[in-house]
Structure formats: structure tokens, C-alpha cells
Design an enzyme around this catalytic site. Structure first.
Site, PDB file in Angstrom:
ATOM      1  CE1 TYR A   1      -4.124   1.184  -0.333  1.00 36.72           C
ATOM      2  CE2 TYR A   1      -4.540  -0.887   0.780  1.00 36.72           C
ATOM      3  CZ  TYR A   1      -4.994   0.169   0.011  1.00 36.72           C
ATOM      4  OH  TYR A   1      -6.280   0.203  -0.397  1.00 36.72           O
TER       5      TYR A   1
ATOM      6  CD  GLU B   1      -4.484   5.441   0.839  1.00 38.73           C
ATOM      7  OE1 GLU B   1      -4.322   6.076   1.892  1.00 38.73           O
ATOM      8  OE2 GLU B   1      -5.555   4.875   0.541  1.00 38.73           O
TER       9      GLU B   1
ATOM     10  CG  ASP C   1      -6.653  10.666 -24.513  1.00 39.80           C
ATOM     11  OD1 ASP C   1      -5.671   9.902 -24.584  1.00 39.80           O
ATOM     12  OD2 ASP C   1      -7.774  10.305 -24.114  1.00 39.80           O
TER      13      ASP C   1
ATOM     14  CB  THR D   1      -3.558   3.904 -22.415  1.00 34.00           C
ATOM     15  OG1 THR D   1      -3.182   3.900 -23.795  1.00 34.00           O
ATOM     16  CG2 THR D   1      -5.012   4.328 -22.305  1.00 34.00           C
TER      17      THR D   1
ATOM     18  CE  LYS E   1      -6.139   2.430 -25.620  1.00 35.71           C
ATOM     19  NZ  LYS E   1      -7.103   3.530 -25.617  1.00 35.71           N
TER      20      LYS E   1
ATOM     21  NE  ARG F   1      -5.445  -4.190 -20.704  1.00 32.76           N
ATOM     22  CZ  ARG F   1      -5.864  -3.595 -21.820  1.00 32.76           C
ATOM     23  NH1 ARG F   1      -6.737  -2.626 -21.786  1.00 32.76           N
ATOM     24  NH2 ARG F   1      -5.417  -3.992 -22.997  1.00 32.76           N
TER      25      ARG F   1
END
Ligand SMILES: *Cc1c(COP(=O)(O)O)cnc(C)c1O
Length: 559
Positions: free
Chosen positions: A199, A201, A345, A371, A374, A380
Site C-alpha cells: 500500500y 497512498e 489525449d 494509456t 496501446k 494496462r
């Protein structure tokens, strides 16, 4: 030449004999142990295997009582091929045929003189490069692709079956989905790593949890490499996907109800650019722009006129199905005239930009979202690049604004892929994607199919199958799928069919190019596409193409 050598307590004596005999001719890295106190063979096998896997040594030698435990331990490492030999003949053959790089010896099976003879034969024999053995060695490495998750065969056979099916599909079908690619093994190793257990954060150096030093290192690498690769001031590598990256920019800059001027979904835009069914369309005032009806390309004068009328807070460009180059300089001029934020984008074209085959929006735009899976070919995920003045607002929009703990394993995989783009092996890849796309597109076009906008400048093109053959995109994609060619149905500008049926298919070349295909293969694939679409009811054509396609892809192994 460097040889890493180790043993357990049973092999110390033989090891010492070999070290002194070999030291005069090669560099010997003695990994221990020094004394004959009882020890665990695995610890020493790991030491040597690490040196081989990392490239620190050219060969390894491992000795225990029988050599068997050492072989088992060493063979668990990627790129290690450990062979237990008791004869000169075995050493010769395992070098020539299997390309073995670690020699295991049984202290009880060979004396010092014999052992030295075997070692010298092993390191002196080169690997056969004829097709037969090369193919078998490749299959050996290839087995690693299936073995990646092979623990699941026993633990969870149902999930294993899905993973195996995907592996077989990638092996046998031609993937032309424009938004997909084929990840590297290194990328998958990072993505499946223990970093997923943490974790974290917050951001490197400023976390809400203890124990974040390892993930801080990984995320820092991803941030630094992203900035270097794209020449950006600041990178946030935490967004879980491209849609989240876009959300982060909206959250960092505007309020619900503010206006975004963006390309509509049915013209090539993306859901997260303001589709009414998406959060973006629900929370913001979306004004769509379109492509020119005749050219099916962006008309920058029309866009400027519309932007000056609408006065958006954000002008958003970049698309999921636009086959042409974007003029970022011109878009910047429009944004300056309007006084709005320029957001690009680049989800689809990020790899082309990283590889220099498409102009970069980074020098012009306030924000660039993407992303990472691609054309970029990574895991991903999503990412946002921005100018320094937006860095703080962006980071707090991602955390605590919209996400909790980041996926540090995926962030590590992003870092791996950013580095791959800076390596010489990647040079020319983006240009080849574009060349392949042009050839594939022209092959289909020459068979009488109408191509949206008349061609392509990037990694994808759209075929208007409705005008060309009176069929829908849905039917075309299904027929191609039956023939082992995977594409997706796609709306074309001013489509008269529903988004579920569509008039077009979208075809992309990122994945096939990653597998090493070039222009000659594109001509074959383009011909098959036309053969299948010429009569989608002809099952025999689909069967023939499926067979030929599987033969073709067998020559272009998945990494
Ligand atoms: C694919 C894509 C995205 C987002 O993808 P996710 O599925 O959310 O990762 C965003 N914008 C564009 C233009 C895209 O093509």
C-alpha cells in the site's frame, strides 16, 4: 570470459581444484562456500544463477554430491539452462543443442581431472545455429511463457484455463486490434511482481504508510523515465487507466458544469472525452467537434471558429479512431486565441510519439494524457504529463482526489517499458508500425475497399465495409475472427448504423509489428482481409485463411 562457480559442502574440494586450474585462463568468480561446513546447495545455486540471468557471468559451474539439486535450483531462473554432465560427450551435446550455460557436476561422479576436461569442453563448444536446434531452444524459452502461471494448473485450474487460452490465441491469431499490443516478458514480470503487495497512498518520499522504500524507488524510476522519454516537466504515473488519467486532468483544472470541447465518440473520440453515458458527459458541459464531412479529417479553421464561439475551459484533442496526424502547433494557437487549457489525449499514438514517428504534443500542451498499453506496448494503465505549474494540482487530483493506493507493480512495469523505448533495440519500431499500416491499408484499398479519409498516417485505419460491401462492421469483424484475424467493429464519421453494428472496422499494426512482421507480411494479411470480406458467407475462405494465418504467425513468436 567470466565463469561463476559455486558448490555445497560436498563439492568444495572439487571446486577448489577447478578454481585453481581455470584461473590462469579465464576470470573465475568464486561464489563460495570457503569451508566444508554443512550448507544449503540452493543458496549457492541462486548466487550463480543470478550472475547468469543478469549477464554478470558468461558461464556457471555448480557442484554438489550428485549435481542434481544444483541443476534443479539453477533452472528456476529465466535465461539459465543448467545441465548435469558426467561425460565430455554430454557436455558437448548440451552446449551445441540446448545452449546450456550452467554446468552442474556431481562430486561423487567425476574426479578432478575428468571435471576439468568436462568444464573445458563445455566452455569451448559453441552453440549450433542451424534451424532445428534454434527452433527447439526457442521452444524451450517459449515454455516459460506457459510456465509463468503454471502454479495455477493445480491451485486454480479454471483461471489457468483462461490464461492458457489467451496464450494459445496470441500464438495462433493475427491481432490487428488498434488499441492493443504485445507486452514484453520483462514488463509482465514487473506487473506480476510482489510490488502488488504494498500500500503506498501518496507519492515517493511522502507516503501514508511505512515500508515504502522499495516502491518509492520503482515509482521514482517510472516518473523520471516518463519525463525523459517524452521531454515532460512532470509525470503522474498513478492513474489506473486512460480514463482515470483524463478524469485527473478535469479534476485538477475545472468544475462540474464547465465546458469541454472534444471530438465526439462516433467520430473517433473516446468515452471519457464526454460521452453522455460516461462520467465526463454527466459532470461537464460537453460540446463535440466533428471531422469534415468530405475529407473525414479535422478542419482546423472550423475548429478554431467553433472554439471561439464556444469558449471552452478545455480544448481536448486526441482520439481512439482517427487515422491522421494531429497538428499540435495549430491546436496550441487555437487554445491561445481562446485562452483555454490545451489537453491532448495521446493514448493511441503514445508509442509513435515515443519512437519519433509522430510529432509530440508535449512541448505545446498543458496536459498530455495517455494509456501505457496501446502503441506504447506496456501494462494496462494510464499516465498524465503536464507543465510544472500544474504538477501540484494534478498530483492532488489523482491522490487523494480520485484514487487510493497506486498499483506499484503496474507502475514498475511502466518504468520497465519506458526504459525499453530508450534502448537501441526499439529504434525504428514506431516507424515500422506506420510503414506496416500504410502497406496493409493500401493492400485492402487496392481491392476496392473504401478507407475513411482515404488512407492513414499512423498505426490504424478504418475500412468502410458498409459502402464497400453492404455489410456491417459487426458482420465483417465476426467473419475475420472466424479466419483468425482479430479486428474490431468501429463507427465511422457520420455513421448511419448503430454503434453496436457500425459501418466500419478498425485495423491497427502495433501488435504485429512488435512480433517482427514487415511489409511483406502486411501484403499477405491485407489480401486475406479482402478475401474474407469479399464474401463473408464463404466459410471455406475463412478456413483457408485461418490455416495460412496460423502458419504465418508461427514464424513470428510472441515475446
Ligand atoms: C483507450 C483510450 C483511453 C482510455 O482507455 P482505458 O480503457 O480507460 O485505459 C482514453 N483515451 C483514448 C483516446 C483512448 O483511445
Amino acid at each position: 570470459m567470466k565463469i561463476a562457480i559455486a558448490s555445497d559442502h560436498c563439492g568444495v574440494e572439487l571446486k577448489s581444484a577447478l578454481v585453481s586450474a581455470l584461473s590462469s585462463t579465464v576470470t573465475v568468480l568464486d561464489k563460495g562456500p570457503a569451508g566444508t561446513e554443512s550448507c544449503d546447495y540452493c543458496d549457492y545455486a541462486v548466487e550463480v544463477a543470478r550472475d547468469i540471468a543478469s549477464g554478470a557471468a558468461d558461464f556457471g559451474v555448480l557442484i554438489c554430491k550428485t549435481g542434481i539439486g544444483m541443476s534443479m535450483a539453477a533452472n528456476r531462473f529465466q535465461n539459465v539452462r543448467a545441465a548435469l554432465c558426467a561425460s565430455v560427450e554430454a557436455a558437448t551435446l548440451t552446449r551445441r543443442h540446448n545452449g546450456a550455460n550452467v554446468l552442474c557436476l556431481g562430486a561423487d561422479c567425476v574426479d578432478a581431472a575428468k571435471a576439468l576436461e568436462i568444464v573445458n569442453t563445455f566452455i569451448g563448444t559453441s552453440v549450433d545455429t542451424d534451424g532445428r536446434h534454434e527452433r527447439r531452444r526457442w521452444k524451450l524459452e517459449r515454455a516459460g511463457r506457459l510456465s509463468d502461471a503454471s502454479g495455477l494448473m493445480k491451485d486454480d485450474p479454471e483461471v489457468w484455463a483462461a490464461i492458457e487460452a489467451q496464450t494459445v490465441q496470441e500464438d495462433t491469431e493475427i491481432n490487428l486490434i488498434a488499441s492493443e499490443n504485445t507486452s514484453s516478458r520483462a514488463c509482465r514480470e514487473a506487473a506480476g511482481s510482489v510490488l502488488m503487495n504494498k500500500y503506498a497512498e501518496g507519492y515517493p518520499g511522502k507516503r501514508w504508510y511505512s515500508g515504502c522504500l522499495p516502491v518509492d524507488a520503482a515509482e521514482e524510476l517510472a516518473r523520471k523515465r516518463a519525463c525523459e522519454l517524452f521531454g515532460a516537466d512532470h509525470a503522474n504515473v498513478q492513474p489506473h487507466c486512460g480514463s482515470a488519467a483524463n478524469m485527473a486532468v478535469y479534476f485538477a483544472t475545472i468544475k462540474p458544469g464547465d465546458t469541454i470541447l472534444s471530438m465526439s465518440l462516433d467520430q473517433g473520440g473516446h468515452l471519457s472525452h464526454g460521452s453522455p453515458v460516461n462520467f465526463s458527459g454527466k459532470y461537464y458541459n460537453i460540446v463535440p467537434y466533428t471531422v469534415d464531412k468530405d475529407t473525414e479529417m479535422l478542419d482546423y479553421d472550423a475548429l478554431e471558429k467553433q472554439a471561439l464561439e464556444v469558449k471552452p475551459a478545455i480544448l481536448l484533442t486526441g482520439a481512439s479512431a482517427y487515422p491522421r496526424k494531429l497538428d499540435f502547433k495549430r491546436i496550441r494557437e487555437i487554445c491561445d486565441k481562446v485562452g483555454c487549457i490545451m489537453m491532448v489525449d495521446m493514448a493511441h499514438i503514445a508509442g509513435l510519439i515515443a519512437g519519433g514517428a509522430h510529432e509530440s504534443p508535449v512541448p505545446y500542451a498543458d496536459f498530455v494524457t495517455t494509456t501505457t498499453h496501446k502503441t506504447l506496448g506496456g501494462p494496462r494503465g494510464g499516465m498524465v504529463l503536464c507543465k510544472e505549474k500544474w504538477a501540484k494540482a494534478l498530483d492532488s487530483a489523482v491522490f487523494p482526489g480520485m484514487q487510493g493506493g497506486p498499483l506499484e507493480n503496474i507502475i514498475a512495469a511502466k518504468a520497465v517499458v519506458f526504459r525499453e523505448w530508450m534502448m537501441p533495440e526499439k529504434k525504428g519500431y514506431a516507424q515500422q508500425v506506420v510503414k506496416n499500416c500504410a502497406v496493409l491499408c493500401k493492400t485492402v484499398q487496392d481491392r476496392g475497399y473504401r478507407i475513411v479519409s482515404g488512407g492513414t498516417d499512423n498505426h490504424l485505419f478504418l475500412v468502410d465495409v458498409k459502402t464497400s460491401k453492404g455489410i456491417t462492421g459487426k458482420e465483417a469483424a465476426a467473419a475475420l475472427d472466424a479466419a483468425g484475424i482479430v479486428v474490431n467493429k468501429n463507427t465511422i464519421p457520420y455513421d448511419t448504423e448503430s454503434p453496436f453494428r457500425t459501418s466500419g472496422i478498425r485495423v491497427g499494426t502495433a501488435s504485429v509489428t512488435t512480433r517482427g512482421m514487415k511489409e511483406a507480411e502486411m501484403v499477405k494479411i491485407g489480401t486475406w482481409i479482402a478475401d474474407v470480406l469479399d464474401d463473408i458467407t464463404d466459410v471455406s475462405v475463412q478456413e483457408r485463411v485461418k490455416r495460412e494465418a496460423a502458419e504465418l504467425v508461427a514464424g513470428f513468436p510472441v515475446p
